[in-house]
Design a protein around this motif. Structure first.
Motif, PDB file in Angstrom:
ATOM      1  N   SER A  12      48.231  36.118  37.919  1.00 36.51           N
ATOM      2  CA  SER A  12      47.379  37.173  37.367  1.00 36.51           C
ATOM      3  C   SER A  12      48.161  38.484  37.338  1.00 36.51           C
ATOM      4  O   SER A  12      49.151  38.654  38.037  1.00 36.51           O
ATOM      5  CB  SER A  12      46.116  37.349  38.217  1.00 36.51           C
ATOM      6  N   ASP A  13      47.702  39.432  36.511  1.00 34.58           N
ATOM      7  CA  ASP A  13      48.411  40.713  36.392  1.00 34.58           C
ATOM      8  C   ASP A  13      48.460  41.437  37.736  1.00 34.58           C
ATOM      9  O   ASP A  13      49.521  41.918  38.158  1.00 34.58           O
ATOM     10  CB  ASP A  13      47.720  41.599  35.346  1.00 34.58           C
ATOM     11  N   THR A  14      47.309  41.516  38.422  1.00 35.06           N
ATOM     12  CA  THR A  14      47.283  42.213  39.705  1.00 35.06           C
ATOM     13  C   THR A  14      48.079  41.452  40.757  1.00 35.06           C
ATOM     14  O   THR A  14      48.758  42.057  41.596  1.00 35.06           O
ATOM     15  CB  THR A  14      45.834  42.400  40.174  1.00 35.06           C
ATOM     16  N   GLN A  35      43.707  50.152  33.063  1.00 35.82           N
ATOM     17  CA  GLN A  35      43.882  48.889  33.794  1.00 35.82           C
ATOM     18  C   GLN A  35      44.782  49.096  35.015  1.00 35.82           C
ATOM     19  O   GLN A  35      44.476  48.595  36.101  1.00 35.82           O
ATOM     20  CB  GLN A  35      44.505  47.851  32.862  1.00 35.82           C
ATOM     21  N   HIS A  69      43.769  48.354  44.006  1.00 35.22           N
ATOM     22  CA  HIS A  69      43.659  47.045  44.643  1.00 35.22           C
ATOM     23  C   HIS A  69      44.912  46.715  45.450  1.00 35.22           C
ATOM     24  O   HIS A  69      44.837  46.276  46.603  1.00 35.22           O
ATOM     25  CB  HIS A  69      43.424  45.959  43.585  1.00 35.22           C
ATOM     26  N   VAL A  70      46.079  46.917  44.845  1.00 37.31           N
ATOM     27  CA  VAL A  70      47.329  46.563  45.518  1.00 37.31           C
ATOM     28  C   VAL A  70      47.591  47.484  46.705  1.00 37.31           C
ATOM     29  O   VAL A  70      48.002  47.034  47.780  1.00 37.31           O
ATOM     30  CB  VAL A  70      48.505  46.593  44.519  1.00 37.31           C
ATOM     31  N   THR A 129      39.499  42.700  46.640  1.00 41.75           N
ATOM     32  CA  THR A 129      39.137  42.914  45.229  1.00 41.75           C
ATOM     33  C   THR A 129      37.752  42.403  44.863  1.00 41.75           C
ATOM     34  O   THR A 129      37.319  42.593  43.733  1.00 41.75           O
ATOM     35  CB  THR A 129      40.155  42.211  44.307  1.00 41.75           C
ATOM     36  N   GLN A 142      44.309  48.393  39.156  1.00 40.15           N
ATOM     37  CA  GLN A 142      45.263  47.506  39.830  1.00 40.15           C
ATOM     38  C   GLN A 142      45.973  48.215  40.980  1.00 40.15           C
ATOM     39  O   GLN A 142      46.178  47.630  42.050  1.00 40.15           O
ATOM     40  CB  GLN A 142      46.288  47.000  38.814  1.00 40.15           C
ATOM     41  N   PHE A 197      44.318  38.073  43.491  1.00 40.34           N
ATOM     42  CA  PHE A 197      45.753  38.184  43.742  1.00 40.34           C
ATOM     43  C   PHE A 197      46.490  36.887  43.421  1.00 40.34           C
ATOM     44  O   PHE A 197      47.593  36.653  43.936  1.00 40.34           O
ATOM     45  CB  PHE A 197      46.014  38.578  45.197  1.00 40.34           C
TER      46      PHE A 197
END
Length: 457
Positions: A204-206, A160, A167-168, A194, A164, A200
């Protein structure tokens, strides 16, 4: 290892694995080896079963029948092994064969894990050479505050985290390359990076990882920014996004104002501001419109800022009455007034930024309580030499004082107020513990506004 040695090792494994009584000994020795990182130390076994006593007595050629506990050193086991038909094989190799894995010591395992982690982040640093990416990855490698969740997710949900991180880092690279004047809304930005407009979202986690990255970058690039001090909660997030060219909320985030004009980046006057100025109209300007203003102007280069909407409207009512009495309704624009509606929103601060940039003096009036003093100080810090605490004297406090008792928790907020200009009032509030409200000094506020109007007529 030679074939005959492999065969002997396999036979030893088969023997010790199939003979009842050795399982606990081998498990304890494996744990001891991993904890020490070398073939040393001893293990102690208790609460024996009969097959364990028999097996251990045979291997070590000792009578353990009456013993309640047995302590065996790993070296003693190696020597005992040499006296069996399996002599010549490594005790450690046998232990690893029985356990079915390489017995790296805990320190070796940790070192291996850290090397793998360093390789992962080093590879990302090669893929994303942009400065923002490099700064964030360096903070992660140094395990700086704000990166702990990255370390934890690496250990628990690596697959995961890998997605992420890309993406970041792609987001940071895009921010790094953006045009200074380009603003992009968060859902559109997330969709572009994403493929998911909610990719974002702050909850959310990301999205949380992106926020952590932006906070770290902001602290390194801007150090202590009075803008951040002036915001809290959701507004702090809105400002953080905006400082990197991302709009989180540009409609509900607004400021109320009147008597102000402005121009766009091409120096053309903004018609809606000009017309509102001429027609004495009050506007609720959303952040969406504030960001379009390149320069903002206040008549007389003075703007009066209040946080209470009731006080703001009362000042406009007094202004209208004054103009009617003086026969000035058709020729006198409203005085430059701004209402923040409580704690500063980003729209309020950006409008004041633009006014300050044009040389405008900013007079701020709020309540006589810890929150009001904190807001006044924040503007004093943000606009040194241009922001003035408006009617924040001990005399004004006496006029405004109420019977509202301030809690110890609220009074504690005054610890953060350090401006000399506010020091006497701070001490008075700590002494009395009573709040004051700006409605009590409305007439004095109006006298200042009226005087500025008269100077312009």
């Amino acid at each position: 290892m030679k074939s005959d040695e492999l065969q002997k090792l396999q036979k030893a494994k088969d023997y010790f694995s199939s003979t009842k009584g050795f399982a606990r000994l081998f498990k304890a020795m494996a744990q001891k080896y991993q904890s020490l990182g070398r073939w040393a130390g001893s293990v102690t076994l208790t609460s024996f079963k009969d097959e364990e006593r028999d097996a251990l007595s045979t291997l070590f050629r000792a009578d353990f029948s009456r013993r309640k506990s047995i302590t065996i050193s790993l070296e003693r086991f190696a020597k005992a092994l040499e006296l069996t038909k399996f002599s010549g094989i490594s005790a450690l190799s046998l232990l690893e064969e029985i356990q079915g894995q390489s017995l790296l010591s805990n320190s070796d395992r940790l070192a291996h894990k850290e090397r793998a982690k360093a390789t992962f982040f080093n590879d990302l640093a090669v893929q994303y050479p942009e400065p923002y990416c490099q700064l964030w990855l360096e903070a992660i490698s140094k395990k700086q505050p704000g990166t702990r969740s990255i370390q934890t997710t690496y250990d628990t949900r690596f697959d995961q985290l890998r997605v992420q991180m890309h993406h970041v880092l792609s987001a940071l690279a895009a921010i790094n390359k953006r045009h200074p004047n380009k603003i992009e809304r968060l859902p559109m930005f997330a969709r572009r990076i994403t493929k998911d407009p909610h990719g974002f979202d702050p909850n959310s986690d990301t999205g949380r990882i992106l926020l952590q990255a932006l906070k770290i970058l902001s602290s390194q690039l801007r150090a202590s920014d009075p803008l951040t001090l002036a915001l809290s909660g959701a507004e702090a997030l809105t400002e953080l996004y905006f400082s990197f060219g991302i709009l989180r909320d540009d409609l509900w985030n607004f400021v109320t104002c009147t008597g102000i004009t402005g121009s766009a980046a091409d120096n053309q006057l903004l018609g809606y501001l000009t017309e509102a100025y001429r027609q004495q109209v009050t506007l609720n300007l959303p952040l969406r419109e504030v960001v379009r203003i390149d320069k903002a102007y206040a008549a007389g280069q003075v703007v009066y800022v209040v946080e209470n909407s009731g006080v703001y409207s009362a000042l406009l009512d007094l202004c209208r009455d004054f103009c009617e009495e003086e026969g000035l309704m058709e020729m006198t624009p409203n005085p430059p007034l701004v209402c923040t509606h409580g704690q500063f929103k980003l729209a309020s601060l950006l409008l004041l930024d633009k006014l300050a940039a044009s040389g405008t003096l900013i007079y701020y009036s709020g309540d006589f309580d810890p929150e009001g003093l904190s807001m006044a100080e924040r503007l004093l810090l943000r606009y040194p030499g241009q922001a003035k605490a408006w009617h924040y004297t001990l005399e004004d406090y006496q006029l405004s004082r109420s019977d509202q008792v301030l809690s110890p928790q609220r009074l504690k907020q005054l610890d953060r107020v350090s401006s000399p200009e506010l020091a006497p009032l701070k001490e008075k509030l700590l002494k009395t513990g009573l709040a004051g409200y700006q409605e009590g000094i409305l007439s004095d506020l109006w006298c200042d506004v009226k005087q500025s109007m008269q100077e312009r007529i």
